[in-house]
Design an enzyme around this catalytic site. Structure first.
Site, PDB file in Angstrom:
ATOM      1  N   ASP A  51     -11.514   0.770   5.388  1.00 11.03           N
ATOM      2  CA  ASP A  51     -10.380   1.034   4.508  1.00 11.03           C
ATOM      3  C   ASP A  51      -9.279   1.788   5.237  1.00 11.03           C
ATOM      4  O   ASP A  51      -8.142   1.863   4.756  1.00 11.03           O
ATOM      5  CB  ASP A  51     -10.819   1.863   3.306  1.00 11.03           C
ATOM      6  CG  ASP A  51     -11.758   1.099   2.392  1.00 11.03           C
ATOM      7  OD1 ASP A  51     -11.522  -0.099   2.165  1.00 11.03           O
ATOM      8  OD2 ASP A  51     -12.743   1.695   1.912  1.00 11.03           O
ATOM      9  N   ASP A  58       0.810  -1.226   0.000  1.00 11.91           N
ATOM     10  CA  ASP A  58       0.000   0.000   0.000  1.00 11.91           C
ATOM     11  C   ASP A  58       0.841   1.273   0.000  1.00 11.91           C
ATOM     12  O   ASP A  58       0.345   2.358   0.307  1.00 11.91           O
ATOM     13  CB  ASP A  58      -0.958   0.009   1.202  1.00 11.91           C
ATOM     14  CG  ASP A  58      -2.157   0.917   0.976  1.00 11.91           C
ATOM     15  OD1 ASP A  58      -2.523   1.146  -0.197  1.00 11.91           O
ATOM     16  OD2 ASP A  58      -2.733   1.413   1.976  1.00 11.91           O
ATOM     17  N   ASP A  71      -3.553  -4.275  -5.394  1.00 11.93           N
ATOM     18  CA  ASP A  71      -2.928  -2.959  -5.640  1.00 11.93           C
ATOM     19  C   ASP A  71      -1.440  -3.006  -5.947  1.00 11.93           C
ATOM     20  O   ASP A  71      -0.856  -1.978  -6.333  1.00 11.93           O
ATOM     21  CB  ASP A  71      -3.135  -1.996  -4.460  1.00 11.93           C
ATOM     22  CG  ASP A  71      -4.595  -1.703  -4.169  1.00 11.93           C
ATOM     23  OD1 ASP A  71      -5.436  -1.933  -5.063  1.00 11.93           O
ATOM     24  OD2 ASP A  71      -4.903  -1.261  -3.055  1.00 11.93           O
TER      25      ASP A  71
END
Length: 400
Positions: free
Chosen positions: A373, A194, A232
């Site tokens: 999130d 991330d 991601d």
């Protein structure tokens, strides 16, 4: 002894020869035609690039991805066909229809997900429902219970110790096999995960990550399951390239280990509004998509299925027809202008295995609906249960 005429004797000889020939044709011609035995629970699979050569007949050679997939897919039966001619003195030719072995890339979605998608009765939403109910928070408990009734992917990461990781995987697989369903896992532990944002973390370095991934692969070997690889990770190369140098090669090694264990993997490919299809296709190829089942889109995001399918079909064509899955966990109301705990979002289409003419394998709930999130739009830390947000998702869920 009964006397046989020459004609009768010839017919008997021909019949025996035909029976022997048919029996030989029906037997496996190669060792890899037999089902692959699951690995021992304590065994660690060899690296995907290694090859084992042995003269000991009790030791099985290392299986390739194509052979390992036979651990949970069924091959078609073989049927020998022959029509002996009683008037002929030669043994007729026995023909065996060719049966192409199914592989990670070619097996039908209904084979990979035989028995349907696994609903975990002790998943995150179910645990939240129990906790909220005990606190008298009826509406929030009801929303969590609604989410818990659907199959949701199980996320694996560094928040588990190795022992906890093994227990989680083994327990989930055993429970799924008991009901004949197929679990979906998510690996989320790549270094610099991330890019330091809300879900920052991951393994200390690539070597540690690949060791961790090998442990995951070893526990899934011989079982029917699929894995979404590192949400991601490839898409974020556009955002923080200095932190993701060499990431494609790391993912390629992880995918190779899963393939060697016979596990269908879907490499995360962002979404329809992030990285252009051609660029993402190049990254997927560098990340070993040719060894994977395919790729995943829209993980933890909100874009409609129509947008994602159009994007995914372009990517699929560019990488040689790879299959794909779409996350519909929160796209019931489409994009809401922000990604993190987006206000106004709703649950999307319930998870289902697809059998249409596109390359779409399944609509999945990869993101756990109701899990935060991060600390944005009123949410708690990433991964924690966001009770009021779960209520919103259920209230705004897609109809039909």
């Amino acid at each position: 002894m009964t006397h046989l005429t020459p004609t009768t004797r010839a017919a008997v000889v021909i019949g025996v020869a035909v029976a022997l020939a048919a029996g030989l044709a029906g037997a496996p011609a190669r060792a890899d035609a037999a089902p692959v035995e699951p690995r021992s629970a304590s065994a660690t699979p060899p690296p995907a690039t290694s090859a084992t050569t042995t003269t000991d007949p009790t030791v099985r050679p290392t299986k390739s991805a194509e052979r390992a997939i036979a651990a949970f897919t069924s091959r078609g039966g073989r049927g020998a066909t022959a029509s002996p001619d009683p008037a002929s003195s030669t043994v007729p030719t026995v023909t065996t229809p060719a049966v192409a072995p199914q592989t990670i890339r070619t097996a039908p979605s209904t084979t990979l997900y035989r028995g349907g998608l696994y609903v975990d009765p002790s998943g995150e939403a179910a645990r939240a429902a129990t906790a909220l109910s005990s606190q008298g928070r009826t509406a929030e408990a009801s929303a969590a219970r609604t989410i818990a009734q659907q199959p949701v992917a199980t996320w694996l990461g560094g928040w588990f110790t190795d022992a906890q990781l093994v227990k989680k995987i083994d327990g989930t697989v055993a429970a799924a096999e008991k009901v004949g369903a197929t679990p979906v896992f998510v690996t989320y532990n790549i270094p610099n995960r991330d890019c330091g944002s809300h879900s920052a973390g991951g393994s200390a370095d690539n070597a540690a990550y690949l060791r961790w991934n090998q442990l995951v692969a070893s526990r899934l070997a011989g079982h029917r399951a699929s894995v979404i690889v590192e949400p991601d990770a490839l898409a974020l190369i556009s955002t923080c390239p200095t932190q993701t140098n060499g990431r494609e090669a790391t993912i390629a090694a992880a995918v190779a280990a899963l393939a060697a264990a016979g596990v269908p993997a879907y490499i995360d490919a962002g979404n329809s509004n992030w990285v252009p299809p051609k660029i993402m296709a190049a990254r997927l190829e560098a990340a070993g998509v040719d060894r994977a089942r395919g790729f995943a889109t829209n993980v933890s995001n909100y874009y409609p299925v129509e947008n994602e399918r159009a994007y995914a079909e372009q990517v699929s064509e560019a990488v040689g027809g790879a299959r794909y899955v779409i996350d519909t966990s929160r796209n019931g109301r489409g994009w809401k202008g922000t990604w993190c705990n987006a206000p106004g979002a709703g649950l999307g289409s319930v998870p289902s295995v697809q059998t249409g003419t596109t390359k779409l394998d399944a609509l999945l709930w990869i993101k756990t609906p109701g899990a935060s999130d991060g600390q944005c739009n009123g949410g708690p830390a990433a991964g924690q249960w966001h009770a009021s947000y779960a209520v919103q998702l259920v209230a705004n869920r897609a109809v039909g």
